[in-house]
Design an enzyme around this catalytic site. Structure first.
Site, PDB file in Angstrom:
ATOM      1  N   ARG A 182      -9.321  -1.971   2.158  1.00 54.79           N
ATOM      2  CA  ARG A 182      -9.100  -1.105   1.000  1.00 54.79           C
ATOM      3  C   ARG A 182     -10.299  -0.211   0.706  1.00 54.79           C
ATOM      4  NH1 ARG A 182      -7.096  -6.171  -2.371  1.00 54.79           N
ATOM      5  NH2 ARG A 182      -8.317  -7.125  -0.700  1.00 54.79           N
ATOM      6  N   GLU A 196     -13.613 -15.283   8.686  1.00 55.44           N
ATOM      7  CA  GLU A 196     -13.493 -14.676   7.351  1.00 55.44           C
ATOM      8  C   GLU A 196     -13.092 -15.700   6.296  1.00 55.44           C
ATOM      9  OE1 GLU A 196     -10.642 -11.468   6.961  1.00 55.44           O
ATOM     10  OE2 GLU A 196     -11.216 -11.075   4.902  1.00 55.44           O
ATOM     11  N   LYS A 218     -17.357 -12.624   8.220  1.00 54.43           N
ATOM     12  CA  LYS A 218     -16.802 -11.613   7.301  1.00 54.43           C
ATOM     13  C   LYS A 218     -16.552 -12.284   5.956  1.00 54.43           C
ATOM     14  CE  LYS A 218     -12.912  -8.500   6.590  1.00 54.43           C
ATOM     15  NZ  LYS A 218     -12.117  -7.433   7.170  1.00 54.43           N
ATOM     16  N   ARG A 263       0.842  -1.205   0.000  1.00 54.09           N
ATOM     17  CA  ARG A 263       0.000   0.000   0.000  1.00 54.09           C
ATOM     18  C   ARG A 263       0.875   1.252   0.000  1.00 54.09           C
ATOM     19  NH1 ARG A 263      -2.946  -3.780  -0.690  1.00 54.09           N
ATOM     20  NH2 ARG A 263      -4.539  -4.582   0.724  1.00 54.09           N
ATOM     21  N   SER A 291     -14.111  -5.802   1.423  1.00 56.05           N
ATOM     22  CA  SER A 291     -14.229  -5.142   0.120  1.00 56.05           C
ATOM     23  C   SER A 291     -13.458  -5.908  -0.955  1.00 56.05           C
ATOM     24  CB  SER A 291     -13.798  -3.680   0.188  1.00 56.05           C
ATOM     25  OG  SER A 291     -12.485  -3.526   0.647  1.00 56.05           O
ATOM     26  N   GLY A 292     -12.396  -6.595  -0.581  1.00 56.70           N
ATOM     27  CA  GLY A 292     -11.765  -7.587  -1.457  1.00 56.70           C
ATOM     28  C   GLY A 292     -11.169  -7.080  -2.759  1.00 56.70           C
TER      29      GLY A 292
HETATM   30  P1  13P Z   1     -10.365  -5.615   2.199  1.00 48.96           P
HETATM   31  O1  13P Z   1     -11.637  -4.887   2.570  1.00 48.96           O
HETATM   32  O2  13P Z   1      -9.296  -4.718   1.635  1.00 48.96           O
HETATM   33  O3  13P Z   1     -10.610  -6.849   1.411  1.00 48.96           O
HETATM   34  O4  13P Z   1      -9.692  -6.072   3.577  1.00 48.96           O
HETATM   35  C1  13P Z   1     -10.454  -6.637   4.527  1.00 48.96           C
HETATM   36  C2  13P Z   1      -9.653  -7.610   5.288  1.00 48.96           C
HETATM   37  O5  13P Z   1      -9.542  -7.514   6.496  1.00 48.96           O
HETATM   38  C3  13P Z   1      -9.010  -8.720   4.570  1.00 48.96           C
HETATM   39  O6  13P Z   1      -8.616  -9.702   5.483  1.00 48.96           O
END
Ligand code: 13P
Length: 343
Positions: A295, A177, A219, A33, A261-262
């Protein structure tokens, strides 16, 4: 294990009008990043950037909790206040990523397994002493030719369930997640099938590992077309496929679903979350539907910051704006006009 307390924390994490900030990028990920804005990833820079997000006045109106990384949960602000205290003083719940990232899954080309179960119960005890109230573990499922395999789904779901049981035993709410990646050119139907199989296995494993669902937060990914698909499904299609998939697989005892958000752009992640909530209000669902974005909340503030202290106010303004719009989407009250308003 105090189930009432776990349930209370889980409900606070997914409370109406708010969502979670994922600020738990590993050292390798935050480096990527920072590379994108040409800033060195030093410990001080990482602290300064995250401190700006955590000290954004008013953001706590939209942010219920923050997922921290091992380094961050131990850090103090530039003026000497533990970052955990900076959050809790605003009523924001601190949590911690506890997985140790992915490694290739033996015998399964192109698929990965998340590591970090060894020694986890001792680490959880320390995180409790540092103020964490919840944990996060990310399992990764890849869509491609002949994958995901049954083997990969079962191995990752089992690890997620082992982690979740240990977290609850330590008094911490596990964020479970399982992420079906959007990398690739697969269709929304391929994502739907992979997500459905994954969630079915995750809830099977959670049950045999005696995890109490009322004290968890899910998640997941949204059900989306692959990033490079020849046609990307609309927000309306995403909302319908996502809700149908979750109604089919996620028990009603789960207090809330906080989407990742992925790799979607900020506005795509916001529009899809808004469409999901709008559709959920129409059909009726048993869980809160919110966000746990990394992100999706940080693209704008990261660019505004660009490693320069003179940009502190602009960084905070960009984060506040994104948090406000994402929280509106979490209520189904977002419109693209809101992108243009200054704050
Ligand atoms: P993103 O929303 O960028 O996908 O990150 C969330 C996250 O915690 C990934 O493990």
């Amino acid at each position: 294990m105090n189930l009432t307390e776990l349930n209370r924390t889980a409900q606070a994490m997914v409370q109406p009008g708010k969502g979670i900030l994922a600020a738990d990028e590993s050292t390798g990920t935050i480096q990527k990043r920072f590379d994108s804005i040409g800033v060195d990833s030093t410990e001080e820079n990482r602290r300064d950037y995250r401190e700006l997000l955590f000290r954004t006045d008013g953001a706590a109106e939209f942010i219920s909790g923050v997922i921290l990384y091992d380094e961050t949960i131990r850090q103090k602000s530039a003026d000497g206040v533990p970052l955990v205290k900076v959050l809790t003083d605003q009523g924001v719940i601190p949590g911690i990523k506890v997985d140790k990232s992915t490694k290739p899954l033996a015998g399964a080309e192109g698929e990965v397994i998340t590591e970090g179960l060894d020694g986890l119960s001792d680490r959880l005890e320390e995180y409790v002493s540092l103020g964490a109230k919840f944990t996060k573990w990310r399992g990764v499922i890849t869509v491609g030719d002949d994958i995901p395999s049954r083997y990969c789904i079962e191995a990752n779901a089992h690890a997620l369930a082992r982690y979740a049981a240990l977290s609850q035993e330590a008094g911490l709410v596990p964020i479970v997640e399982p992420e079906v990646l959007m990398d690739g050119n697969h269709s929304i139907q391929d994502c739907l099938e992979a997500t459905r199989s994954t969630l079915r296995e995750v809830y099977y494993q959670l049950s045999i590992n005696r995890v109490v669902l009322e004290g968890t937060v899910l998640k997941p990914n949204m059900v989306l077309s692959g990033k490079d698909a020849s046609r990307r499904a609309s927000a309306d299609e995403v909302a319908k496929a996502t809700i149908s998939c979750f109604l089919d697989t996620v028990p009603a005892a789960v207090p809330g679903i906080a989407f990742l958000s992925g790799g979607q752009s900020d506005d795509e992640a916001t529009q899809n979350l808004n469409a999901i909530n709008t559709h959920a209000h129409e059909v009726g669902v048993p869980w809160e539907l919110t966000f746990s974005y990394g992100r999706g909340l940080q693209g704008a503030p990261l660019n505004a910051w660009s490693g320069d202290k003179n940009n502190s106010d602009a960084t905070k303004a960009a984060f506040y704006h994104r948090a406000k719009l994402t929280a509106a989407a979490r209520c189904g009250e977002y419109s693209t006009d809101m992108e243009l308003s200054a704050n």
